[in-house]
Design a protein around this motif. Sequence first.
Motif, PDB file in Angstrom:
ATOM      1  N   LEU A  15     -35.151 -11.107 -20.398  1.00  0.00           N
ATOM      2  CA  LEU A  15     -34.034 -11.699 -19.675  1.00  0.00           C
ATOM      3  C   LEU A  15     -34.504 -12.345 -18.374  1.00  0.00           C
ATOM      4  O   LEU A  15     -34.166 -13.504 -18.086  1.00  0.00           O
ATOM      5  CB  LEU A  15     -32.965 -10.648 -19.380  1.00  0.00           C
ATOM      6  CG  LEU A  15     -31.735 -11.148 -18.611  1.00  0.00           C
ATOM      7  CD1 LEU A  15     -30.996 -12.218 -19.396  1.00  0.00           C
ATOM      8  CD2 LEU A  15     -30.793  -9.991 -18.284  1.00  0.00           C
TER       9      LEU A  15
ATOM     10  N   ASP B  50     -27.297 -12.127 -19.658  1.00  0.00           N
ATOM     11  CA  ASP B  50     -26.720 -11.039 -18.878  1.00  0.00           C
ATOM     12  C   ASP B  50     -25.335 -10.731 -19.447  1.00  0.00           C
ATOM     13  O   ASP B  50     -24.532 -11.633 -19.690  1.00  0.00           O
ATOM     14  CB  ASP B  50     -26.605 -11.458 -17.403  1.00  0.00           C
ATOM     15  CG  ASP B  50     -26.187 -10.307 -16.509  1.00  0.00           C
ATOM     16  OD1 ASP B  50     -25.056  -9.804 -16.669  1.00  0.00           O
ATOM     17  OD2 ASP B  50     -26.991  -9.912 -15.647  1.00  0.00           O
ATOM     18  N   THR B  51     -25.049  -9.457 -19.666  1.00  0.00           N
ATOM     19  CA  THR B  51     -23.793  -9.077 -20.317  1.00  0.00           C
ATOM     20  C   THR B  51     -22.569  -9.579 -19.553  1.00  0.00           C
ATOM     21  O   THR B  51     -21.524  -9.849 -20.139  1.00  0.00           O
ATOM     22  CB  THR B  51     -23.721  -7.551 -20.508  1.00  0.00           C
ATOM     23  OG1 THR B  51     -22.608  -7.238 -21.343  1.00  0.00           O
ATOM     24  CG2 THR B  51     -23.615  -6.826 -19.175  1.00  0.00           C
ATOM     25  N   ARG B  52     -22.674  -9.762 -18.242  1.00  0.00           N
ATOM     26  CA  ARG B  52     -21.535 -10.225 -17.445  1.00  0.00           C
ATOM     27  C   ARG B  52     -21.188 -11.678 -17.720  1.00  0.00           C
ATOM     28  O   ARG B  52     -20.091 -12.134 -17.370  1.00  0.00           O
ATOM     29  CB  ARG B  52     -21.829 -10.031 -15.956  1.00  0.00           C
ATOM     30  CG  ARG B  52     -21.882  -8.570 -15.509  1.00  0.00           C
ATOM     31  CD  ARG B  52     -22.465  -8.422 -14.122  1.00  0.00           C
ATOM     32  NE  ARG B  52     -23.901  -8.698 -14.102  1.00  0.00           N
ATOM     33  CZ  ARG B  52     -24.644  -8.658 -12.997  1.00  0.00           C
ATOM     34  NH1 ARG B  52     -24.094  -8.364 -11.828  1.00  0.00           N
ATOM     35  NH2 ARG B  52     -25.951  -8.898 -13.071  1.00  0.00           N
TER      36      ARG B  52
ATOM     37  N   THR C 167     -29.840 -15.354 -16.754  1.00  0.00           N
ATOM     38  CA  THR C 167     -29.478 -14.334 -15.768  1.00  0.00           C
ATOM     39  C   THR C 167     -28.295 -14.823 -14.930  1.00  0.00           C
ATOM     40  O   THR C 167     -27.924 -16.000 -14.966  1.00  0.00           O
ATOM     41  CB  THR C 167     -30.659 -14.057 -14.840  1.00  0.00           C
ATOM     42  OG1 THR C 167     -30.993 -15.287 -14.156  1.00  0.00           O
ATOM     43  CG2 THR C 167     -31.873 -13.564 -15.607  1.00  0.00           C
TER      44      THR C 167
ATOM     45  N   ARG D 101     -26.883  -8.340 -25.737  1.00  0.00           N
ATOM     46  CA  ARG D 101     -26.543  -8.325 -24.313  1.00  0.00           C
ATOM     47  C   ARG D 101     -27.688  -7.728 -23.500  1.00  0.00           C
ATOM     48  O   ARG D 101     -28.284  -6.725 -23.894  1.00  0.00           O
ATOM     49  CB  ARG D 101     -25.264  -7.523 -24.080  1.00  0.00           C
ATOM     50  CG  ARG D 101     -24.002  -8.177 -24.649  1.00  0.00           C
ATOM     51  CD  ARG D 101     -22.821  -7.230 -24.574  1.00  0.00           C
ATOM     52  NE  ARG D 101     -21.600  -7.821 -25.118  1.00  0.00           N
ATOM     53  CZ  ARG D 101     -20.570  -8.239 -24.374  1.00  0.00           C
ATOM     54  NH1 ARG D 101     -20.626  -8.140 -23.049  1.00  0.00           N
ATOM     55  NH2 ARG D 101     -19.495  -8.744 -24.951  1.00  0.00           N
ATOM     56  N   GLY D 102     -27.977  -8.392 -22.401  1.00  0.00           N
ATOM     57  CA  GLY D 102     -29.040  -7.917 -21.542  1.00  0.00           C
ATOM     58  C   GLY D 102     -30.425  -8.336 -21.983  1.00  0.00           C
ATOM     59  O   GLY D 102     -31.412  -7.979 -21.348  1.00  0.00           O
TER      60      GLY D 102
END
Length: 309
Positions: free
Chosen positions: A227, A259-261, A233, A254-255
């Motif tokens: 990542l 980035d999961t967000r 990111t 994810r990750g």
Amino acid sequence: MKHFISMQQLSKETMNQILKEAELIRTSPRTINKQLFAANLFFEPSTRTKISFEVAQKKLGLDVLDLHKEGSSLIKGESLYDTAKTFEAIGADFLIVRHPSDYWMEDIEKEGELNIPVINAGSGKEEHPTQCMLDVLTMYQEFGSVEGRKIVIAGDIVHSRVAKSNAHALEKLGAEVYFSAAPGFEDYSLKYPYITMDEAVEIADAVMLLRIQHERHVFKTETDDYLSLYGLTMERAAKMQKHAIILHPAPINRGVEIDTRLVESKQSRIFKQMENGVYVRMAILIHVLKEWGIIHENEINERKMLNII
């Protein structure tokens, strides 16, 4: 068009026709006023593609026949061609096929001829044309056109059928296509330029992320630093243009590549892509069935919606 196998076989005009039909279906649902049997032959795991084909078929009013490899005669040594011919013989009107072989359609054609249309739901590392069409529809909804747009496809390029289908189609539609990949994930048989993710986020109108396809790797790839080195990111996303969007064919790791967000952020269209998959696959089914003369325009109706009080 005999079968819907590769984006390279589709003209710009045909792609635009399917996209217009898909957008029309989104606002005015369609049904086919004729009994037809759809055979879904999936020899690889699938969530989005398989389920969205089933939803598309059922929305169109079709009867669905499902094949599961574990319960089929393939485990007894039956060839893909003979399996396909079996479904044709018992009344399937068309086949949806996903298979781990890169060139399974060529293998079918070497053995004989099918007299019903075949739609490619994913072929090894080579093509995923229906995924490509839903990706393009999502971009068209956002930008009106991809003409002159900068599209970056980032991730495991060499193992990705999505990357290949999208690159061919987007170039044909007038987009500027770029790749971004970690060392060893490049595919230099494709002519598109490579840039870093830091460069990508600054120029892209759309960034399409791809997962690392571990199931196609000979050796396990470590992802601890992936990542930060090669993925999207939060810091990189902050440098994207305000109008730029994030795409991903999924499944998402994810990750790792993202980035999961960011998966459900304001710039993400990932779940919109999934929604568009149903409309696009309905449009492709209608297009192919009309091309083959299996249905005619007067057999396509607007779907009556229930009035629930």
